[in-house]
Write a protein that holds these residues in place. Structure first.
Motif, PDB file in Angstrom:
ATOM      1  N   VAL A 146      55.750  20.507  -6.115  1.00  0.00           N
ATOM      2  CA  VAL A 146      55.338  21.906  -6.013  1.00  0.00           C
ATOM      3  C   VAL A 146      55.413  22.310  -4.553  1.00  0.00           C
ATOM      4  O   VAL A 146      54.968  21.561  -3.678  1.00  0.00           O
ATOM      5  CB  VAL A 146      53.880  22.063  -6.511  1.00  0.00           C
ATOM      6  CG1 VAL A 146      53.388  23.488  -6.307  1.00  0.00           C
ATOM      7  CG2 VAL A 146      53.763  21.667  -7.977  1.00  0.00           C
ATOM      8  N   GLU A 199      55.964  26.429 -11.784  1.00  0.00           N
ATOM      9  CA  GLU A 199      56.548  25.982 -10.520  1.00  0.00           C
ATOM     10  C   GLU A 199      57.118  24.577 -10.602  1.00  0.00           C
ATOM     11  O   GLU A 199      56.507  23.683 -11.180  1.00  0.00           O
ATOM     12  CB  GLU A 199      55.490  26.050  -9.407  1.00  0.00           C
ATOM     13  CG  GLU A 199      54.991  27.453  -9.172  1.00  0.00           C
ATOM     14  CD  GLU A 199      53.948  27.534  -8.070  1.00  0.00           C
ATOM     15  OE1 GLU A 199      54.059  26.777  -7.087  1.00  0.00           O
ATOM     16  OE2 GLU A 199      53.018  28.340  -8.211  1.00  0.00           O
ATOM     17  N   TYR A 213      62.190  29.973  -8.144  1.00  0.00           N
ATOM     18  CA  TYR A 213      61.191  28.906  -8.106  1.00  0.00           C
ATOM     19  C   TYR A 213      60.045  29.111  -9.096  1.00  0.00           C
ATOM     20  O   TYR A 213      59.644  28.198  -9.809  1.00  0.00           O
ATOM     21  CB  TYR A 213      60.651  28.765  -6.677  1.00  0.00           C
ATOM     22  CG  TYR A 213      59.488  27.822  -6.577  1.00  0.00           C
ATOM     23  CD1 TYR A 213      59.661  26.461  -6.815  1.00  0.00           C
ATOM     24  CD2 TYR A 213      58.210  28.281  -6.289  1.00  0.00           C
ATOM     25  CE1 TYR A 213      58.590  25.589  -6.753  1.00  0.00           C
ATOM     26  CE2 TYR A 213      57.135  27.422  -6.217  1.00  0.00           C
ATOM     27  CZ  TYR A 213      57.327  26.073  -6.452  1.00  0.00           C
ATOM     28  OH  TYR A 213      56.268  25.233  -6.405  1.00  0.00           O
ATOM     29  N   ILE A 219      56.826  31.383  -8.563  1.00  0.00           N
ATOM     30  CA  ILE A 219      55.463  31.679  -8.142  1.00  0.00           C
ATOM     31  C   ILE A 219      54.882  32.760  -9.049  1.00  0.00           C
ATOM     32  O   ILE A 219      55.568  33.742  -9.328  1.00  0.00           O
ATOM     33  CB  ILE A 219      55.460  32.155  -6.678  1.00  0.00           C
ATOM     34  CG1 ILE A 219      55.811  30.975  -5.793  1.00  0.00           C
ATOM     35  CG2 ILE A 219      54.111  32.747  -6.272  1.00  0.00           C
ATOM     36  CD1 ILE A 219      55.802  31.299  -4.350  1.00  0.00           C
TER      37      ILE A 219
END
Ligand code: FES
Ligand code: FES
Lengths: 154, 756
Positions: free
Chosen positions: B183, B668, B685, B687
């Motif tokens: 992460v 994530e 990614y 978020i």
């Protein structure tokens, strides 16, 4: 190649001698010193660089400076009037919607454009409006609260 | 405790107005005339020897002022943990991951520096690479660092009780394997550094750092100059979450080029570099065996944890130790065997991230507890309450837990999520779950983990506070100022704070391990008290009373039992001056967390932290069985933070932490293919945005810790330990599918539902 660039930012006219291929973000930060406009990704994916152009939110990292000559540009530095904070700025401060503050300028300007069009939004609409602005610190809870509070007591 | 005036109040963050108006200056907002801009050339190979680097063409690019390779820098290794140093600021003989630093240039513009980077010619000899930690541990695997022949660069084996016997006495024994993903912290401000050098050769570095004093040490080491020649100043920092705990090439290069060119030099990382070449949460493989009595009493746990560390150590020994120490709480566990390994692979580097090694094992423990509860027919909440550790109990690992509100957090979180009404009773697709955790408030017994503070009372009653604490957006400066205002009996507006400048402010280890409020807060409280006592002495003399009978509140100093007898702070300062006592009134405090049972962490049992916080997360989720998408509807975060110095900031910490934890649970993942990060951007990614955020209820459980300033403990880091298992447990309640690997993506959900 350098040229004269004419920009209207925060109520003032600027003539800048600079490269024509610069983004608005670069010109604001590097040529004009409006560093309140933040660079979080430079790729249009975080919203930190949001400014208002004729009242609408734009990602300044994806906007060429020459394309916005003659338009009204507002950065976070131009939001407070005569030393008085904008109600959104006040709400963000008082509700604890600011932690590191890196997302804050873009977030506040996005919210400003949104509230101008939707003065009494729902929570869902508010969340959608700021969904292009990433905040890694706050979890958005207090940001949404702050935005919703602005017109609440009017 | 007496009524408090400033502590416990929802005070607005001191610098919020600067941040709301664009006046706050972050590192990249600073500039100097004649400043040069730097860029770093990074390795395209996961593992390769650097045969030759040719800078000629790069140096010919107009505007380029200087360029260096690893061969031009002092051969000094650095690392945040001294015993685990394994990194050069620029790679010297070989590169160990895609994104490793190979060379750097500075130029009069960013564009020129970028162009020059492309013109550097590097001859590499590619080496076999290894991407899986288990393969890396096998004999014959490629070796990343020649002094670590099995690629295991840190390990821990800890045992107490008698695990073998406890398992044989258990009525049930369960064994499961769990896996977590890498992460990225993704602070919104990318890493940046700006350095200048004066004529005496002193380097001043502004850096987006959480650890100004450690950075000074590491920078002095790598530059090979004395610490006294380095000044580190932390401007506003745009979030860190642990990622800004290390020295990076940008810090070294800014300083080194400034020394070579005499010019100000700035390096700012691109978002892609933040993903590929800073730090990330260690992915872990966790084997967990748990033994229980029929009645649900936890008897023994055995862990085998393999952490994929990537190419360098960073915090490796600490990370693997923390992973071990924090399964010793929040449950009563008499028999433990923990084996943990930190393994090098040719991938991005692991480091401290919010929770630091603990969220991963917590995910395993809390998920398995639910599995066991189900098999044994016990309510998961009851099972946790039955085994919950209580304050003052002797701890088998010799932790000294003086305050503990864990059971309370469990009960309150359960109430908040309507556990009784909802668990097992919601329609298919909806469910609730919970999970618990514990976290330290800093580390005991290491003298470099001390904090200092200075408090000055000025002639007009204003108070100046100097602290080394590094505010990275969490509000440390506000919280510490509140503590000082309370102790001195003044208002928050009376405090002016200067923080985190290694030349001006006293030592502080920085922002990590959630020790700031307790450690820097205690130092500041001591300093305020010392200044107050000086003033009290003069006042007591004048009033002909004992100074111990005096109290300061509301800018007044008066008799405790006769509040009308007293004077304003301003008068008191006058009296102090007229009694020919020396000005200025200065109080100093240095605080080292006590170690009543000292520990050497890795070797012996003993106390680890001055205080422990406790927390429970509860989640309600909805699973769309058509798309596999999971929506978290509600999260309840109940947290025993001792006492909330500023409840609004504590809530902010909990909310941000919960959403980060939700990101880890569902979205994530730093995905790599043969060592190359394939999703190094916010777009790819995952978020969480405002759209995914559930309603969040934060509940503060106050326990008033005896060691914490005004009773305060950690808040905000521990909260990221349990959201993932709480969500995963809720998913099980919703659809009856158990996930043991993170993140739980829609694809995994659909596949599982399909199989079912
Ligand atoms: S910097 Fe423009 S969107 Fe991120
Ligand atoms: S406050 Fe830090 S990113 Fe929003």
């Amino acid at each position: 190649m350098k040229h004269i660039l004419k920009l209207h930012v925060n109520g003032e006219d600027f003539e800048i001698f600079t490269e024509m291929n610069k983004t608005l973000l670069e010109v604001l930060r590097e040529d004009l010193g409006f560093t309140g406009t933040k660079r979080g990704c430079d790729l249009g994916a975080c919203g930190a660089c949001t400014v208002l152009i004729d009242g609408k939110p734009y990602l300044s990292c994806l906007t060429l400076a020459i394309a916005v000559q003659g338009k009204k540009i507002v950065t976070i530095e131009g939001l407070a009037r005569e030393g008085k904070l904008h109600p959104l700025q006040k709400a963000f401060i008082e509700k604890g919607a600011i932690q590191c503050g890196f997302c804050t300028p873009g977030m506040i300007l996005t919210a400003k454009a949104f509230l101008d069009e939707h003065p009494y939004p729902s929570e869902e609409e508010t969340k959608r409006a700021i969904s292009g602005n990433i905040c890694r610190c706050t979890g958005y809870v207090k940001i949404v609260e702050a935005i919703l509070s602005v017109n609440e007591n009017q | 405790m007496d009524k408090l005036n400033v502590v416990g109040k929802r005070e607005v963050m001191l610098d919020a107005w600067e941040k709301a108006t664009g006046q706050a200056r972050f590192t990249d907002d600073l500039s100097f005339p004649g400043m040069l801009f730097g860029k770093i050339l990074r390795s395209p190979y996961a593992h390769a020897k650097i045969l030759q680097v040719d800078l000629t063409q790069a140096l010919n690019v107009p505007g380029v002022k200087d360029a260096i390779t690893g061969r031009d820098i002092p051969k000094k290794m650095y690392g945040i943990v001294p015993m685990a140093k394994d990194e050069y600021a620029l790679a010297i003989e070989k590169v160990r991951y895609i994104g490793d630093e190979v060379a750097a240039v500075v130029a009069t513009s960013v564009e020129a520096a970028e162009e020059a980077i492309l013109k550097i010619r590097v001859d590499y000899e590619e080496l076999p690479a290894v991407f899986d930690p288990f393969e890396a541990m096998r004999p014959g695997a490629p070796i990343l660092h020649s002094n670590v022949p099995n690629n295991v660069s840190a390990s821990i084996r800890k045992e107490f009780g008698n695990v073998a016997r406890a398992f044989s006495e258990s009525d049930v024994v369960y064994e499961d394997t769990f896996e977590t993903q890498p992460v990225n912290h993704s602070p919104l401000e990318p890493q940046a550094a700006l350095a200048i050098v004066d004529l005496s050769g002193k380097v001043t570095l502004w850096s987006s750092t959480q650890i100004p004093f450690f950075l000074r040490r590491n920078l002095a080491t790598t530059l090979d100059i004395p610490e006294s020649k380095v000044r580190v100043i932390k401007p506003k920092v745009g979030g860190g979450f642990g990622q800004k705990i290390d020295l990076y090439a940008k810090d070294f290069c800014a300083a080194f080029f400034a020394m070579r060119t005499g010019k100000p030099v700035k390096f700012v990382y691109e978002r892609e570099e933040v993903f590929t070449s800073t730090r990330q949460r260690h992915p872990m493989h966790i084997q967990l065996k748990t033994g229980m009595k029929k009645d649900g009493t936890l008897l023994a746990q055995q862990f085998k944890v393999v952490a994929d560390g990537g190419a360098y150590n960073s915090t490796a020994p600490l990370m693997i130790t923390l992973a071990c120490y924090f399964i010793m709480l929040p449950y009563r566990l008499e028999n433990l065997l923990f084996e943990g390994y930190h393994v090098y692979t040719n991938k991005p580097v692991g480091g401290a991230m919010r929770g630091h090694g603990i969220p991963q094992v917590r995910f395993a423990v809390e998920t398995q507890l639910d599995m066991i509860a189900e098999k044994m027919g016990i309510d998961p909440l009851e099972l946790r309450l039955k085994n919950a550790f209580l304050a003052g109990e002797p701890h088998p690992g010799k932790l000294l837990v003086q305050s503990c509100g864990f059971s309370d957090t469990l009960v309150k979180a359960a109430e908040g999520i309507e556990w009784k009404e909802k668990r097992g009773k919601l329609p298919f697709g909806r469910g609730v779950g919970l999970a618990g955790a514990s976290f330290p408030s800093g580390v005991s017994n290491m003298s470099h983990i001390s904090s200092g503070a200075i408090v000055k009372i000025e002639r007009d009653g204003a108070v100046t506070l100097l602290t080394g604490a590094a505010d990275i957006g969490q509000g440390a400066e506000t919280v510490i100022s509140q503590i000082v205002a309370e102790e001195l009996g003044v208002t928050l507006e009376d405090i002016r704070i200067t923080a985190a400048d290694t030349e001006i402010t006293p030592l502080d280890p920085g922002t990590f391990g959630s020790g700031v409020t307790l450690r820097a807060g205690n130092a500041a409280k001591m300093a305020a008290l010392a200044a107050k006592e000086k003033l009290f002495e003069a006042v007591a003399e004048k009033m002909e009373v004992h100074s111990k009978d005096l109290e300061a509140k509301n800018r007044r100093i008066y008799m405790k039992d006769q509040p009308e007898k007293g004077m304003s702070l301003i008068e008191a300062i006058k009296i102090y001056q007229y009694s020919d006592r020396p000005m200025p009134i200065i109080g100093r405090g240095s605080y080292l967390p006590p170690a009543k049972e000292p520990t050497t962490l890795l070797k012996e049992d003993g106390n680890f932290s001055p205080a422990y916080s406790f927390m429970t997360q509860a989640a309600e989720v909805e699973v769309d069985t058509q798309t596999g998408k999971i929506k978290v509807l509600k999260m309840v975060a109940s947290h025993d933070c001792g006492r909330a110095i500023n409840p609004m900031l504590v809530e902010g910490q909990l909310e941000g932490s919960v959403v980060g934890g939700m990101g880890q649970a569902l979205y994530e993942d730093v995905i790599t293919d043969k060592g190359e990060v394939v999703n190094p951007s916010f777009l790819d990614y995952g978020i969480p945005t405002a759209m995914e955020v559930p309603s969040i209820v934060s509940i503060e459980v106050e326990t008033n810790d005896p060691e914490g300033p005004f009773g305060a403990k950690e808040s905000g880091e521990g909260t990221q330990l349990a959201p993932a298992p709480a969500i995963v447990n809720a998913i099980y309640d919703a659809i009856g599918v158990r996930f043991k690997t993170l993140p739980v993506t829609p694809e995994k959900v659909l596949e599982a539902l399909w199989k079912k």
